[in-house]
Scaffold this motif. Structure first.
Motif, short mmCIF file in Angstrom:
data_model
loop_
_atom_site.label_atom_id
_atom_site.label_comp_id
_atom_site.label_asym_id
_atom_site.label_seq_id
_atom_site.Cartn_x
_atom_site.Cartn_y
_atom_site.Cartn_z
N GLU A 173 0.83 -1.21 0.00
CA GLU A 173 0.00 0.00 0.00
C GLU A 173 0.86 1.26 0.00
N ALA A 174 1.97 1.21 0.73
CA ALA A 174 2.87 2.37 0.78
C ALA A 174 3.47 2.66 -0.60
N ILE A 175 3.83 1.60 -1.32
CA ILE A 175 4.38 1.80 -2.67
C ILE A 175 3.33 2.40 -3.58
N GLU A 176 2.10 1.92 -3.47
CA GLU A 176 1.02 2.47 -4.29
C GLU A 176 0.83 3.96 -4.00
N LYS A 177 0.90 4.32 -2.70
CA LYS A 177 0.77 5.73 -2.34
C LYS A 177 1.89 6.56 -2.93
N LEU A 178 3.11 6.07 -2.82
CA LEU A 178 4.27 6.81 -3.32
C LEU A 178 4.19 7.01 -4.83
N ILE A 179 3.71 6.00 -5.54
CA ILE A 179 3.57 6.12 -7.00
C ILE A 179 2.48 7.15 -7.32
N ALA A 180 1.39 7.11 -6.55
CA ALA A 180 0.32 8.09 -6.76
C ALA A 180 0.83 9.50 -6.49
N TRP A 181 1.65 9.67 -5.43
CA TRP A 181 2.22 10.99 -5.14
C TRP A 181 3.16 11.43 -6.25
N SER A 182 3.88 10.48 -6.80
CA SER A 182 4.81 10.80 -7.89
C SER A 182 4.05 11.30 -9.12
N ASN A 183 2.94 10.65 -9.42
CA ASN A 183 2.13 11.08 -10.57
C ASN A 183 1.54 12.47 -10.35
N ILE A 184 1.10 12.74 -9.13
CA ILE A 184 0.56 14.08 -8.82
C ILE A 184 1.66 15.13 -8.97
N ALA A 185 2.85 14.81 -8.45
CA ALA A 185 3.96 15.76 -8.52
C ALA A 185 4.34 16.06 -9.98
N ARG A 186 4.26 15.07 -10.85
CA ARG A 186 4.62 15.28 -12.26
C ARG A 186 3.56 16.13 -12.97
N LYS A 187 2.32 15.97 -12.56
CA LYS A 187 1.24 16.69 -13.25
C LYS A 187 1.02 18.09 -12.67
N GLU A 188 1.07 18.20 -11.33
CA GLU A 188 0.70 19.45 -10.67
C GLU A 188 1.87 20.16 -9.99
N GLY A 189 3.02 19.50 -9.98
CA GLY A 189 4.15 20.06 -9.24
C GLY A 189 4.11 19.61 -7.79
N LEU A 190 5.19 19.88 -7.07
CA LEU A 190 5.29 19.42 -5.68
C LEU A 190 4.23 20.05 -4.78
N LEU A 191 3.80 21.26 -5.11
CA LEU A 191 2.77 21.90 -4.29
C LEU A 191 1.44 21.17 -4.37
N GLY A 192 1.28 20.33 -5.39
CA GLY A 192 0.06 19.55 -5.51
C GLY A 192 -0.07 18.52 -4.40
N LEU A 193 1.03 18.28 -3.69
CA LEU A 193 1.02 17.30 -2.59
C LEU A 193 0.74 17.94 -1.24
N GLU A 194 0.52 19.26 -1.23
CA GLU A 194 0.36 19.96 0.04
C GLU A 194 -0.85 19.46 0.81
N ALA A 195 -1.97 19.28 0.14
CA ALA A 195 -3.19 18.82 0.82
C ALA A 195 -2.99 17.41 1.37
N ILE A 196 -2.30 16.58 0.61
CA ILE A 196 -2.05 15.20 1.05
C ILE A 196 -1.15 15.20 2.28
N SER A 197 -0.15 16.10 2.30
CA SER A 197 0.79 16.14 3.42
C SER A 197 0.10 16.50 4.74
N GLU A 198 -1.05 17.15 4.65
CA GLU A 198 -1.76 17.54 5.86
C GLU A 198 -2.68 16.44 6.39
N THR A 199 -3.00 15.48 5.54
CA THR A 199 -3.95 14.43 5.95
C THR A 199 -3.33 13.04 6.02
#
Length: 246
Positions: A76-102
């Motif tokens: 599950e952790a690997i799946e999350k990391l891959i999902a975060w990687s895809n978000i970062a490529r599409k939206e930039g690192l700031l796209g992970l800000e909401a995820i980092s809070e939850t």
């Protein structure tokens, strides 16, 4: 629940009781209050003298891991990391800000916050590895409490045996007291050696194995987060992280 721990306890204690029965003895012959007080009380006192309070309390806290080890959902952790990687490529690192809070996992959340803050990959790796090393060291010290007790109990069992023999020698004129003294002597030795080899040393080794697994899991998280920071391809990140599963 780690069923192997329960099975191991049953096999270990059961083998002693079965051996006692096959030799014509009774299980009640292995029950001796004074011997238990000498071995268990003496070992506990020795370990309290050896260990700092924080380490001793931590050892009590993690003891339950031998039955219910912390869940490490690596897939599950690997799946999350891959999902975060895809978000970062599409939206930039700031796209992970909401995820980092939850994010529920505190360690992964800290890594995400460093990622969102734009920290350099090697800086992130250094910060997170310090935390991993510190936690591993503290938990290993706690696990070593049981290994140390496993070293003390046989010796204290011998002390109990000598004390029992002293009572025997002091009561040679009273045959009714001889049996009790000899029982304490031999049972104390059994308690010391048996407790060390059937309980304490195996507990220490199992805890160390669990702690090692936790460390590897956190190192996988670090590798994934740093790879995201370096802009690696999600497919390459997935291939790299799957190596931790073996």
């Amino acid at each position: 629940m780690d069923i192997l721990t329960l099975v191991g306890l049953i096999f270990g204690v059961g083998a002693l009781l079965l051996g006692q029965y096959l030799e014509g003895g009774q299980a009640s012959a292995l029950l001796n209050g004074p011997a238990a007080v000498i071995v268990l009380g003496g070992s506990m006192g020795a370990i309290m003298l050896q260990a700092p309070m924080s380490t001793f309390m931590r050892s009590l806290h993690i003891l339950g891991w031998i039955f219910r080890p912390p869940t490490l959902a690596a897939d599950e952790a690997i799946e999350k990391l891959i999902a975060w990687s895809n978000i970062a490529r599409k939206e930039g690192l700031l796209g992970l800000e909401a995820i980092s809070e939850t994010e529920p996992d505190a360690f992964a959340r800290k890594g995400l916050q460093l990622l969102v803050d734009g920290s350099e990959p090697e800086v992130m790796r250094g910060i997170l590895e310090v935390e991993v090393d510190a936690k591993e060291h503290h938990d290993m010290q706690a696990a070593n409490i049981y290994a140390s007790m496993g070293g003390y109990t046989p010796t204290i069992g011998i002390i109990g045996a000598v004390m029992g023999l002293i009572q025997v020698m002091n009561n040679l004129a009273d045959p009714s007291q001889l049996g009790h003294g000899i029982a304490v002597a031999f049972v104390a030795t059994i308690y010391g050696v048996g407790t060390a080899n059937l309980l304490l040393i195996p507990i220490a080794n199992k805890l160390k194995s669990i702690i090692h697994g936790q460390t590897q899991f956190r190192l996988m998280i670090i590798e994934g987060i740093v790879s995201i920071a370096e802009g690696e391809n999600p497919r390459n990140i997935q291939t790299k992280l799957q190596g931790y599963l073996h």
